[in-house]
Enzyme design. Sequence first.
Site: not given
Length: 303
Positions: A30, A292
Amino acid sequence: MEQNKPELAKKAIDLIEHIAGTHPGYRRAHAKGIYCEAVFTPNGHASPYTTAAHLQKEKVKAIVRFSDSSPNPNMVDMFSPVKGMSVQFQLPDGKAANLVGVTVPVFITKTPEAFVEILSVMEKKPGPRDLLRMFIQYPESRAAFRIIKNTRPFISYSTSRYYPIHTFYFVNEAGEKQPVKYEWEPDDTWNCAAKREAAVHPADYLEAELTRRFLKGPIDFNLTVILGEESDPVDDSTAAWPKERQKITIGHLSIMRKLDYMEENIVFDPTVVPQGIMCTDDPVLRFRSEAYAVSFERRLKGQ
């Protein structure tokens, strides 16, 4: 044999870089995104199930990031079939809570090990036989790939439905746990002008369309939850629940405007939840926090 999760997360990020290239300073997934300012207004319908402060009756501010799923920040919008909508609620106590959704309701694997294995296959540019063997080995992946394959061209961030995929527990004052799945449902479901824009400018039409859409006023979504029952799986992000499960609307998100500048230091870790909400033992959900963190560390270093 189950691998060490931090090492597995590094391996996953390495494989994504090998497949899609390294883009210094950007997210490893993303990468291309748009930040917006929003206000979330809960309606109190979640109160019997959770004590979470942002799901009672007081408005809270929020940051929203719409995104392409690709690791490549220069990806043509039309060629990235899955889109994302990440929301960070600004809680009254100064903390934050994240809700990370995509336009596909299920994930492609039920374990991080299987996800890394699929990335390893994709890194080798598999042929039809390789893909067939992969689907035989991981049959749970077929649902997500089938949905992605049949996805229509994406028209607008403002007219799409977003699914945070994983199951969470709502916890009420009595300590009772209720499994839930979230959905973001748009107020607008069709935009003819956006469809025309997508056809004419397929490379970067989404941000331009969103900018023009804000000239008409806020972009609105309802936040709903599906109430799980005892027989519903809570630790398998590839499994959908029966359609007859009860669904309730618990609040409304009004996205006010696009933010022209935003520091890329927000980590939309889906395991960051407030008191009154708990993560399940879904191994993919837990793994995402590690992945992440690896991505964020490399971004900070400009890698």
